[in-house]
Design a protein around this motif. Structure first.
Motif, PDB file in Angstrom:
ATOM      1  N   MET A  41       0.854  -1.192   0.000  1.00  0.00           N
ATOM      2  CA  MET A  41       0.000   0.000   0.000  1.00  0.00           C
ATOM      3  C   MET A  41       0.888   1.239   0.000  1.00  0.00           C
ATOM      4  O   MET A  41       1.778   1.366   0.838  1.00  0.00           O
ATOM      5  N   ALA A  42       0.631   2.152  -0.940  1.00  0.00           N
ATOM      6  CA  ALA A  42       1.374   3.412  -1.016  1.00  0.00           C
ATOM      7  C   ALA A  42       0.404   4.553  -0.740  1.00  0.00           C
ATOM      8  O   ALA A  42      -0.564   4.743  -1.490  1.00  0.00           O
ATOM      9  N   PRO A  44      -9.028  -6.558  12.580  1.00  0.00           N
ATOM     10  CA  PRO A  44      -7.680  -5.977  12.680  1.00  0.00           C
ATOM     11  C   PRO A  44      -6.676  -6.652  11.742  1.00  0.00           C
ATOM     12  O   PRO A  44      -6.741  -7.864  11.505  1.00  0.00           O
ATOM     13  N   TRP A  45      -5.767  -5.846  11.231  1.00  0.00           N
ATOM     14  CA  TRP A  45      -4.673  -6.337  10.383  1.00  0.00           C
ATOM     15  C   TRP A  45      -3.450  -5.467  10.652  1.00  0.00           C
ATOM     16  O   TRP A  45      -3.538  -4.242  10.563  1.00  0.00           O
ATOM     17  N   ARG A  75      -5.279  -5.366   3.574  1.00  0.00           N
ATOM     18  CA  ARG A  75      -4.331  -6.187   4.332  1.00  0.00           C
ATOM     19  C   ARG A  75      -2.900  -6.125   3.762  1.00  0.00           C
ATOM     20  O   ARG A  75      -2.293  -7.135   3.431  1.00  0.00           O
ATOM     21  N   PRO A  76      -2.332  -4.914   3.672  1.00  0.00           N
ATOM     22  CA  PRO A  76      -0.982  -4.794   3.127  1.00  0.00           C
ATOM     23  C   PRO A  76       0.068  -5.364   4.067  1.00  0.00           C
ATOM     24  O   PRO A  76      -0.040  -5.244   5.294  1.00  0.00           O
ATOM     25  N   LEU A 112      -9.221   0.891   5.150  1.00  0.00           N
ATOM     26  CA  LEU A 112      -8.597   0.370   3.931  1.00  0.00           C
ATOM     27  C   LEU A 112      -7.489  -0.641   4.250  1.00  0.00           C
ATOM     28  O   LEU A 112      -7.344  -1.652   3.563  1.00  0.00           O
ATOM     29  N   MET A 113      -6.690  -0.359   5.287  1.00  0.00           N
ATOM     30  CA  MET A 113      -5.637  -1.296   5.666  1.00  0.00           C
ATOM     31  C   MET A 113      -6.234  -2.638   6.080  1.00  0.00           C
ATOM     32  O   MET A 113      -5.703  -3.707   5.740  1.00  0.00           O
TER      33      MET A 113
END
Length: 293
Positions: free
Chosen positions: A8-9, A169-170, A125-126, A120-121
């Motif tokens: 993810m950027a 959660p991630w 799940r980056p 989004l994370m």
């Protein structure tokens, strides 16, 4: 089956993803990594830097045009892209500086503004996140705010007690700052131009370098991605209102760039895995953990 790697950027405006770390993203896409660009604002208050497009009809539709440019760049890079939906703060100028516009991104509460990024994370799940350093890479209020919410979201995404309503959660395993500007890089590009008998567009930058700290000492990770510099430049040109195709960024012949400085550079700022420094891969230490999973 080994888990697919994800990057993810997080960027402040449309066009930032193409000027910072774009060749690295294109390289990882080609290697089968899923890449998601997160764009915090719509770039509504950005300048029109291409003189051919500095027209009333462009200014009247700048928000819509920037979204279309982002979609074109996204397709060129082969990445996914998501908007956080905040409003561009603009770059205040003057002495004293004028106040920032009401409701803009830079004036949001950090914990509140980090919420959509946490969501989004947890969805994407980056394994690795890239963003800007504490100065925003350069001191634009939206870049600084981008740093703040990226750090807050990285710390909160894996904590079940934080933002419990925003999904499972991630915890991303690594977070990097993009270090696009270093004296060593611009000196190498400058010397490469002179060695080829060409005038260097970097001479004035180097003369002024004593006025700013050199972030080259912060680099921990150099990703070899010269093969993808043409993809980077095509994506940057897709942001036609933001980039002059005859301007500074395109004055050095591609082969000279690729030879003089074949990497994009990053600083490892957070890590949950072991990876000896210096690195040549944003997923160093992550690949083993992901494959084990």
């Amino acid at each position: 089956m080994a888990e697919k790697l994800r990057l993810m950027a997080v960027h402040a405006h449309p066009d930032d993803e193409s000027s910072k770390g774009a060749a690295t993203m294109a390289k990882y896409v080609a290697e089968g990594v899923d890449v998601l660009v997160v764009t915090c604002t719509g770039g509504e208050r950005g300048s029109v830097l291409n003189p051919k497009l500095d027209r009333p009809d462009v200014w009247a539709n700048i928000g819509e045009i920037r979204r279309a440019e982002m979609d074109a760049a996204r397709a060129i890079l082969g990445v996914e892209q998501a908007w956080l939906g905040f409003v561009d703060s603009g770059l205040p100028e003057g002495d004293p500086l004028p106040p920032l516009p009401e409701g803009c991104f830079a004036l949001q509460d950090v914990d509140v503004a980090a919420g959509p990024l946490v969501k989004l994370m947890r969805e994407f799940r980056p394994h690795v996140v890239t963003t800007y350093d504490e100065e925003g890479g350069y001191p634009h209020p939206d870049h600084i705010m981008c740093h703040k919410i990226s750090m807050a979201a990285f710390e909160a995404a894996g904590d079940p007690a934080r933002y419990p309503e925003l999904g499972t959660p991630w915890q991303p395993l690594k977070l990097y700052y993009d270090i696009g500007f270093s004296r060593g890089k611009f000196l190498a590009l400058h010397e490469g131009m002179l060695a080829a008998g060409l005038p260097s567009p970097y001479e004035d930058w180097l003369k002024r370098w004593d006025e700013r700290p050199d972030k080259g000492t912060r680099i921990t990770t150099r990703v070899e991605c010269a093969e993808y510099f043409p993809v980077r430049d095509d994506a940057l040109r897709a942001h036609a209102t933001q980039v002059d195709p005859d301007g500074f960024w395109f004055q050095m012949p591609m082969e000279l760039q690729q030879h003089a400085w074949p990497t994009e550079d990053f600083q490892l700022a957070r890590s949950m895995v072991e990876s000896p420094l210096p690195e040549s891969d944003l997923f160093a230490g992550v690949r083993e953990a992901a494959h084990a999973g």
